[in-house]
Design a protein around this motif. Structure first.
Motif, PDB file in Angstrom:
ATOM      1  N   ASN A 159       0.805  -1.221   0.000  1.00 38.69           N
ATOM      2  CA  ASN A 159       0.000   0.000   0.000  1.00 38.69           C
ATOM      3  C   ASN A 159       0.836   1.267   0.000  1.00 38.69           C
ATOM      4  OD1 ASN A 159      -3.124  -0.565   0.398  1.00 38.69           O
ATOM      5  ND2 ASN A 159      -1.999  -2.163   1.493  1.00 38.69           N
ATOM      6  N   GLY A 160       2.045   1.172  -0.545  1.00 34.89           N
ATOM      7  CA  GLY A 160       2.807   2.378  -0.854  1.00 34.89           C
ATOM      8  C   GLY A 160       3.904   2.771   0.101  1.00 34.89           C
ATOM      9  N   LEU A 161       4.119   2.024   1.194  1.00 38.66           N
ATOM     10  CA  LEU A 161       5.225   2.358   2.093  1.00 38.66           C
ATOM     11  C   LEU A 161       6.527   1.875   1.476  1.00 38.66           C
ATOM     12  CD1 LEU A 161       5.277   3.625   5.029  1.00 38.66           C
ATOM     13  CD2 LEU A 161       5.726   1.318   5.835  1.00 38.66           C
ATOM     14  N   SER A 162       7.544   2.713   1.471  1.00 42.09           N
ATOM     15  CA  SER A 162       8.805   2.307   0.872  1.00 42.09           C
ATOM     16  C   SER A 162       9.499   1.264   1.756  1.00 42.09           C
ATOM     17  CB  SER A 162       9.734   3.510   0.676  1.00 42.09           C
ATOM     18  OG  SER A 162      10.232   3.977   1.912  1.00 42.09           O
ATOM     19  N   PHE A 163      10.280   0.395   1.119  1.00 42.06           N
ATOM     20  CA  PHE A 163      10.973  -0.664   1.857  1.00 42.06           C
ATOM     21  C   PHE A 163      11.946  -0.100   2.893  1.00 42.06           C
ATOM     22  CE2 PHE A 163      14.513  -3.604   2.450  1.00 42.06           C
ATOM     23  CZ  PHE A 163      13.837  -4.762   2.829  1.00 42.06           C
ATOM     24  N   PRO A 164      12.759   0.929   2.573  1.00 36.07           N
ATOM     25  CA  PRO A 164      13.655   1.481   3.602  1.00 36.07           C
ATOM     26  C   PRO A 164      12.897   1.979   4.829  1.00 36.07           C
ATOM     27  CG  PRO A 164      14.331   2.233   1.435  1.00 36.07           C
ATOM     28  CD  PRO A 164      13.009   1.549   1.251  1.00 36.07           C
ATOM     29  N   LEU A 165      11.766   2.645   4.596  1.00 37.58           N
ATOM     30  CA  LEU A 165      10.989   3.164   5.725  1.00 37.58           C
ATOM     31  C   LEU A 165      10.391   2.022   6.550  1.00 37.58           C
ATOM     32  CD1 LEU A 165       9.795   5.502   7.270  1.00 37.58           C
ATOM     33  CD2 LEU A 165       7.913   5.581   5.619  1.00 37.58           C
ATOM     34  N   ALA A 166       9.856   1.005   5.875  1.00 34.57           N
ATOM     35  CA  ALA A 166       9.270  -0.139   6.585  1.00 34.57           C
ATOM     36  C   ALA A 166      10.324  -0.863   7.419  1.00 34.57           C
ATOM     37  CB  ALA A 166       8.632  -1.102   5.586  1.00 34.57           C
ATOM     38  N   THR A 167      11.510  -1.032   6.867  1.00 34.73           N
ATOM     39  CA  THR A 167      12.583  -1.746   7.568  1.00 34.73           C
ATOM     40  C   THR A 167      13.071  -0.967   8.783  1.00 34.73           C
ATOM     41  OG1 THR A 167      13.287  -2.727   5.474  1.00 34.73           O
ATOM     42  CG2 THR A 167      14.842  -2.835   7.293  1.00 34.73           C
ATOM     43  N   THR A 204      13.088   7.784  11.310  1.00 26.12           N
ATOM     44  CA  THR A 204      12.035   7.146  10.516  1.00 26.12           C
ATOM     45  C   THR A 204      10.995   8.174  10.085  1.00 26.12           C
ATOM     46  OG1 THR A 204      12.349   5.075  11.735  1.00 26.12           O
ATOM     47  CG2 THR A 204      10.319   5.301  10.493  1.00 26.12           C
ATOM     48  N   ALA A 205      10.632   9.079  10.999  1.00 24.47           N
ATOM     49  CA  ALA A 205       9.654  10.125  10.671  1.00 24.47           C
ATOM     50  C   ALA A 205      10.190  11.070   9.603  1.00 24.47           C
ATOM     51  CB  ALA A 205       9.296  10.904  11.938  1.00 24.47           C
ATOM     52  N   MET A 206      11.465  11.427   9.700  1.00 27.39           N
ATOM     53  CA  MET A 206      12.059  12.319   8.690  1.00 27.39           C
ATOM     54  C   MET A 206      12.020  11.690   7.310  1.00 27.39           C
ATOM     55  SD  MET A 206      15.344  13.821  10.806  1.00 27.39           S
ATOM     56  CE  MET A 206      16.041  14.667   9.390  1.00 27.39           C
ATOM     57  N   LEU A 207      12.325  10.390   7.242  1.00 22.08           N
ATOM     58  CA  LEU A 207      12.260   9.708   5.947  1.00 22.08           C
ATOM     59  C   LEU A 207      10.822   9.611   5.462  1.00 22.08           C
ATOM     60  CD1 LEU A 207      13.504   8.044   3.654  1.00 22.08           C
ATOM     61  CD2 LEU A 207      13.326   6.026   5.124  1.00 22.08           C
ATOM     62  N   GLY A 208       9.900   9.290   6.371  1.00 21.71           N
ATOM     63  CA  GLY A 208       8.504   9.128   5.980  1.00 21.71           C
ATOM     64  C   GLY A 208       7.868  10.413   5.490  1.00 21.71           C
ATOM     65  N   LEU A 209       8.276  11.549   6.061  1.00 28.03           N
ATOM     66  CA  LEU A 209       7.676  12.828   5.695  1.00 28.03           C
ATOM     67  C   LEU A 209       8.386  13.511   4.541  1.00 28.03           C
ATOM     68  CD1 LEU A 209       7.029  14.212   9.293  1.00 28.03           C
ATOM     69  CD2 LEU A 209       5.339  13.271   7.697  1.00 28.03           C
ATOM     70  N   GLY A 214      12.503  14.908  -7.876  1.00 28.27           N
ATOM     71  CA  GLY A 214      12.043  14.563  -9.221  1.00 28.27           C
ATOM     72  C   GLY A 214      10.642  15.069  -9.455  1.00 28.27           C
ATOM     73  N   ASP A 215      10.144  14.826 -10.654  1.00 29.10           N
ATOM     74  CA  ASP A 215       8.839  15.326 -11.048  1.00 29.10           C
ATOM     75  C   ASP A 215       7.694  14.605 -10.344  1.00 29.10           C
ATOM     76  OD1 ASP A 215      10.029  15.666 -14.438  1.00 29.10           O
ATOM     77  OD2 ASP A 215      10.061  17.098 -12.779  1.00 29.10           O
ATOM     78  N   GLN A 216       7.912  13.351  -9.940  1.00 24.07           N
ATOM     79  CA  GLN A 216       6.821  12.587  -9.363  1.00 24.07           C
ATOM     80  C   GLN A 216       6.373  13.181  -8.023  1.00 24.07           C
ATOM     81  OE1 GLN A 216       9.860  11.228  -9.955  1.00 24.07           O
ATOM     82  NE2 GLN A 216       9.653   9.467 -11.308  1.00 24.07           N
ATOM     83  N   GLY A 217       7.329  13.683  -7.248  1.00 25.24           N
ATOM     84  CA  GLY A 217       7.001  14.215  -5.930  1.00 25.24           C
ATOM     85  C   GLY A 217       6.386  13.152  -5.034  1.00 25.24           C
ATOM     86  N   MET A 218       6.817  11.920  -5.207  1.00 22.39           N
ATOM     87  CA  MET A 218       6.209  10.795  -4.505  1.00 22.39           C
ATOM     88  C   MET A 218       6.793  10.654  -3.104  1.00 22.39           C
ATOM     89  SD  MET A 218       5.819   7.240  -6.359  1.00 22.39           S
ATOM     90  CE  MET A 218       6.194   5.861  -5.367  1.00 22.39           C
ATOM     91  N   ALA A 219       5.931  10.498  -2.114  1.00 22.98           N
ATOM     92  CA  ALA A 219       6.392  10.352  -0.733  1.00 22.98           C
ATOM     93  C   ALA A 219       6.834   8.925  -0.480  1.00 22.98           C
ATOM     94  CB  ALA A 219       5.278  10.741   0.226  1.00 22.98           C
ATOM     95  N   HIS A 220       7.641   8.751   0.588  1.00 20.16           N
ATOM     96  CA  HIS A 220       8.098   7.415   0.961  1.00 20.16           C
ATOM     97  C   HIS A 220       7.041   6.666   1.754  1.00 20.16           C
ATOM     98  CE1 HIS A 220      12.315   7.626  -0.381  1.00 20.16           C
ATOM     99  NE2 HIS A 220      12.229   8.908  -0.088  1.00 20.16           N
ATOM    100  N   CYS A 356      19.243  12.392   5.899  1.00 21.61           N
ATOM    101  CA  CYS A 356      19.471  12.718   7.313  1.00 21.61           C
ATOM    102  C   CYS A 356      18.654  11.788   8.211  1.00 21.61           C
ATOM    103  CB  CYS A 356      19.098  14.172   7.584  1.00 21.61           C
ATOM    104  SG  CYS A 356      20.244  15.375   6.870  1.00 21.61           S
ATOM    105  N   GLY A 357      17.428  11.480   7.781  1.00 24.48           N
ATOM    106  CA  GLY A 357      16.586  10.566   8.546  1.00 24.48           C
ATOM    107  C   GLY A 357      17.183   9.173   8.618  1.00 24.48           C
ATOM    108  N   VAL A 358      17.668   8.670   7.486  1.00 27.21           N
ATOM    109  CA  VAL A 358      18.293   7.344   7.452  1.00 27.21           C
ATOM    110  C   VAL A 358      19.519   7.317   8.355  1.00 27.21           C
ATOM    111  CG1 VAL A 358      19.556   5.719   5.983  1.00 27.21           C
ATOM    112  CG2 VAL A 358      17.437   6.738   5.159  1.00 27.21           C
TER     113      VAL A 358
END
Length: 385
Positions: A159-167, A204-209, A214-220, A356-358
């Motif tokens: 449902n769209g959560l990135s693997f780095p953020l989930a881990t 984790t919050a910094m990465l998630g937010l 790029g053009d997509q502007g897609m969140a993690h 920085c979040g990572v």
């Protein structure tokens, strides 16, 4: 006619006999000195005795073997997990994305049951297997919480959560454990403990937010993805409590279960739960149909499940060979490596805030590992004194 024995030879044999009779008959210790080997051990016995140097070398090789096994299995596992749960079919038929999460839980549980069954017969006697009687109530609830945790993690990726953020979020499971202990158990923690957990949560919050460049502007992250990963962490907390109680009960009953026993029984109940859920929501039938129409996804699922079974086997071997802290250190650092591999090889675009979040989360995770190692060494010193 036998030649007479010389007086010096007789004295020599008498001295050897005296040494053999005076040596403590400890068959469990092999710390013989060079002097004892020269005077009292035969060449055959001396050949069987390992010096501390060789013992240390063997331990190092065994640890290296465990590290390579855990890292290899779970780095591939993590990569395949991301591939499976973000998969969209490229066949001519309009199959769409693969969303049958509970079907994968069924296949993974079957692979682990087979491995656990084989492992039990390889590491236990027939009498030990016959006497091992699981606490079915606790294994059922443990199986429910464990398979739910796995499914919720997979659903978060789906449902769209990135693997780095989930881990990284899964690495912060100490936070709900500390909260529960503070509220219910009256536990106390050091300032360092709070800082470590705070660093993981903040990173984790910094990465998630953050927004990808790029053009997509897609969140993690997505709202639904975050809900599922929080649910997964809650299930991890329940699983930990149940397993701790289960181990305590089996020890008190004089029926200690081995690692492969836990693997076999837990996955048996995980399979039962996964079969029930996948039949109710249609994942089992629809998952089979999807795999028949697009065999490539089944090859990914099969590899994913094999890596899961192999990885669990290496974890049980590591725990059996070393302190559990060693296993915890290996698996935790493996997660950090998985995050960076995913970022570099799966095309995750990162901005400054995300990096920085990572970094902040990794500092918190590594600090937690170092603190555990330090506490373990202090406990060993106290026991030794």
């Amino acid at each position: 006619m036998r030649a007479p024995t010389s007086r010096s030879s007789a004295a020599h044999h008498h001295n050897i006999a005296m040494i053999d009779r005076s040596r403590p008959q400890d068959t469990t210790s092999h710390n013989y000195s060079a002097l004892e080997s020269d005077e009292g051990l035969s060449e055959l016995e001396a050949g069987r005795v390992k010096s501390p140097l060789f013992e240390k070398s063997d331990e190092t090789l065994k640890l290296l073997f465990c590290c390579i096994g855990v890292y290899s299995a779970y780095l591939i596992y993590g990569s395949l997990q991301e591939d499976v749960f973000t998969y969209t079919s490229s066949t001519s038929e309009d199959l769409g994305p693969f969303t049958y999460i509970w079907f994968v839980q069924v296949v993974e549980a079957i692979a682990n049951i087979i491995t656990g069954y084989i492992g039990r017969y390889m590491t236990s006697t027939a009498d030990e297997i016959r006497k091992s009687k699981p606490n079915e109530k606790f294994f059922f609830f443990s199986g429910c919480s464990q398979v739910s945790s796995k499914a919720f993690t997979s659903l978060s990726l789906n449902n769209g959560l990135s693997f780095p953020l989930a881990t990284m979020a899964k690495s912060g499971k100490m936070a709900p454990v500390m909260l529960g202990q503070l509220v219910l158990g009256g536990a106390r923690y050091s300032t360092r403990d709070y800082l470590q957990v705070g660093a993981i949560i903040a990173g984790t919050a910094m990465l998630g937010l953050s927004k990808a460049k790029g053009d997509q502007g897609m969140a993690h992250s997505t709202t639904l993805g975050v809900i599922f990963i929080v649910a997964s962490l809650a299930m991890d907390g329940i699983t930990g409590g149940l397993q701790k109680r289960l181990k305590k009960d089996t020890m008190e009953e004089g029926n200690p279960l081995k690692g492969y026993d836990f693997m076999y029984y837990t996955n048996t109940y995980m399979l039962l739960v996964a079969l029930c859920v996948s039949n109710i929501n249609g994942d089992l039938v629809n998952g089979v149909r999807y795999c028949l129409k697009d065999p490539h996804i089944f090859s990914l699922i099969f590899k994913f499940c094999v890596c899961s079974a192999v990885g669990q086997s290496f974890i049980f071997y590591t725990i059996a060979s070393f302190d559990p802290l060693v296993c915890s250190t290996i698996t935790t650092t493996r997660k950090i490596v998985s995050v960076f591999l995913s970022i570099f090889y799966k095309g995750h675009v990162m901005n400054t805030q995300a990096w920085c979040g990572v970094f902040l989360a990794c500092v918190g995770i590594l600090s937690e590992v170092q603190a555990k190692v330090g506490r373990s060494k202090n406990a060993e010193k106290k026991d030794g004194s």
